[in-house]
Enzyme design. Structure first.
Site, PDB file in Angstrom:
ATOM      1  N   LYS A  59       0.808  -1.222   0.000  1.00 34.55           N
ATOM      2  CA  LYS A  59       0.000   0.000   0.000  1.00 34.55           C
ATOM      3  C   LYS A  59       0.839   1.269   0.000  1.00 34.55           C
ATOM      4  O   LYS A  59       0.336   2.346  -0.285  1.00 34.55           O
ATOM      5  CB  LYS A  59      -0.963  -0.008   1.193  1.00 34.55           C
ATOM      6  CG  LYS A  59      -2.067  -1.033   1.051  1.00 34.55           C
ATOM      7  CD  LYS A  59      -3.099  -0.618   0.014  1.00 34.55           C
ATOM      8  CE  LYS A  59      -4.114  -1.707  -0.222  1.00 34.55           C
ATOM      9  NZ  LYS A  59      -5.182  -1.315  -1.152  1.00 34.55           N
TER      10      LYS A  59
HETATM   11  C1  LIG Z   1      -2.553  -7.419   2.836  1.00 31.72           C
HETATM   12  C2  LIG Z   1      -3.341  -7.030   1.624  1.00 31.72           C
HETATM   13  N1  LIG Z   1      -3.423  -7.893   0.605  1.00 31.72           N
HETATM   14  C3  LIG Z   1      -4.137  -7.609  -0.512  1.00 31.72           C
HETATM   15  C4  LIG Z   1      -4.818  -6.421  -0.640  1.00 31.72           C
HETATM   16  C5  LIG Z   1      -5.631  -6.164  -1.874  1.00 31.72           C
HETATM   17  O1  LIG Z   1      -5.054  -5.162  -2.682  1.00 31.72           O
HETATM   18  P1  LIG Z   1      -5.920  -4.129  -3.503  1.00 31.72           P
HETATM   19  O2  LIG Z   1      -6.567  -3.193  -2.526  1.00 31.72           O
HETATM   20  O3  LIG Z   1      -4.929  -3.445  -4.388  1.00 31.72           O
HETATM   21  O4  LIG Z   1      -6.968  -4.889  -4.269  1.00 31.72           O
HETATM   22  C6  LIG Z   1      -4.755  -5.497   0.415  1.00 31.72           C
HETATM   23  C7  LIG Z   1      -5.512  -4.248   0.364  1.00 31.72           C
HETATM   24  O5  LIG Z   1      -5.828  -3.642   1.361  1.00 31.72           O
HETATM   25  C8  LIG Z   1      -3.992  -5.799   1.569  1.00 31.72           C
HETATM   26  O6  LIG Z   1      -3.886  -4.947   2.596  1.00 31.72           O
END
Ligand SMILES: Cc1ncc(COP(=O)(O)O)c(C=O)c1O
Length: 365
Positions: A44
């Protein structure tokens, strides 16, 4: 004089590693892109920094301004870190499911953390958190809403940076990329980049069982950082996705535990979920394949949960499995969809209902 980087200069350029012990067929490669090495400990950092710097460039965020976001985890932690480094006030709207570790991290960076306790119509807190963040944005002068769920700059960050970085690290030699989904930033950005630059590379989406990003039956689930109750607009073209899987909590968490035990990699729940699907495909597709999986964050964040036997057992989850046992289980997993366009669950009316900041609909270049 050697120029030493600032903290935020270290976002990105994360390592790509090859698993050594869990893959039986030594001619196949299972790769993990280790996003935990970003300074905020997760993937993020990339969209958060990209959005904040675009907002500064476009004049939406000025010195002394306030950043307001709805997040129960990594995005809030990252914004709190960026706010501390750049001198902005940060308000993060969390919910009762936010873990003590995440709350402590946001607070350590000086964020004003507010807990939203009202559930939305899907039984989760996403919509009530977003609506309150939008209201605060209208009330607080000089505030800015990154709005990770509706702002297309989220997927643009991955389109311009993360996807290209992976492509260069693999020198284009890749059979599939596996991405877990919540706001759709990763999936939207990667699917666009790969279908434009290397359409032969399969783009595989992984959601949580119980989430309805791609339709299906809604129920509660434990996988942290994954899932939503609608298709986020950051996934703007479902035809760029080749297959969708939904992974149960227990399989993902047991995968995390095996990954730690047999590879020495401490990953978060979404790393385990993505790897479940990668492990299935590496068995199914036969020798000589190369599959990359994004490992979004760091398992240390989940020591009190995924890696804690008491927490797992209290939720009726198994804590032990041999690699052979899980290997057999993941082989049985069937795709949720091979025709992702048929799974659309877009809810454009949410922009009005939640009173989202409208200028984001004009930002796509
Ligand atoms: C640990 C984790 N994995 C996967 C994701 C999914 O990513 P995206 O928000 O880009 O779909 C997030 C999103 O908050 C996350 O914090």
């Amino acid at each position: 004089m050697v120029r030493v980087k600032t903290l935020l200069d270290t976002v990105g350029q994360t390592p790509l590693i090859r698993l050594q012990n869990l893959v039986e067929d030594q001619d196949s490669e299972l790769l993990l892109k280790m996003e935990r090495t970003n300074p905020g400990g997760s993937i993020k950092d990339r969209p958060a920094l990209y959005i904040i710097e675009e907002a500064e460039r476009r004049g939406w965020l000025k010195p002394g301004g306030t950043i307001i976001e709805s997040s129960s985890g990594n995005f809030g932690i990252t914004l709190a870190m960026i706010g501390a480094a750049k001198g902005y006030r940060v308000i993060v709207l969390v919910d009762p499911k936010t873990t003590p570790v995440n709350l402590a991290m946001m607070k350590a960076f000086g964020a004003d953390v507010r807990v939203v306790t009202e559930k939305d119509d899907s039984g989760s807190y996403h919509k009530t958190r977003i609506a309150l963040a939008n209201r605060l944005h209208r009330e607080i002068p000089g505030s800015f809403r990154p709005d990770q769920c509706f702002n297309p700059l989220n997927s643009e960050a991955h389109y311009r940076q993360t996807a290209q970085e992976l492509m260069e690290q693999c020198q284009g030699k890749l059979d599939a990329v596996i991405l877990t989904v919540s706001t759709g930033g990763q999936l939207g950005g990667f699917s666009r980049y790969f279908k434009e630059h290397a359409p032969h590379i399969r783009v595989i989406a992984v959601d949580a069982v119980g989430s309805t990003i791609f339709g299906g039956k809604a129920h509660s689930y434990l996988l942290p950082g994954m899932g939503l109750s609608w298709t986020p607009p950051n996934i703007d073209d479902l035809s760029r996705i080749d297959e969708i899987y939904k992974v149960p909590d227990e399989d993902a968490f047991l995968m995390c535990r095996l990954l730690a035990r047999y590879e020495g990699v401490l990953g978060g729940g979404s790393t385990g979920a993505g790897l479940v699907v990668a492990w299935k495909l590496v068995q199914e597709w036969g020798s000589g394949k190369r599959i990359a999986c994004l490992a979004p964050d760091n398992g240390e964040r989940y020591l009190p949960t995924i890696y804690n036997d008491v927490w797992m057992k209290e939720r009726g989850l198994n804590v032990e499995i041999e690699p052979m046992g899980l290997r057999r289980r993941v082989r049985e997993l069937v795709p949720h969809s091979r025709y992702p366009v048929e799974t659309a669950n877009y809810q454009p009316e949410l922009v009005e209902i939640l009173d989202c900041p409208t200028r984001f609909h004009e930002v796509r270049r």
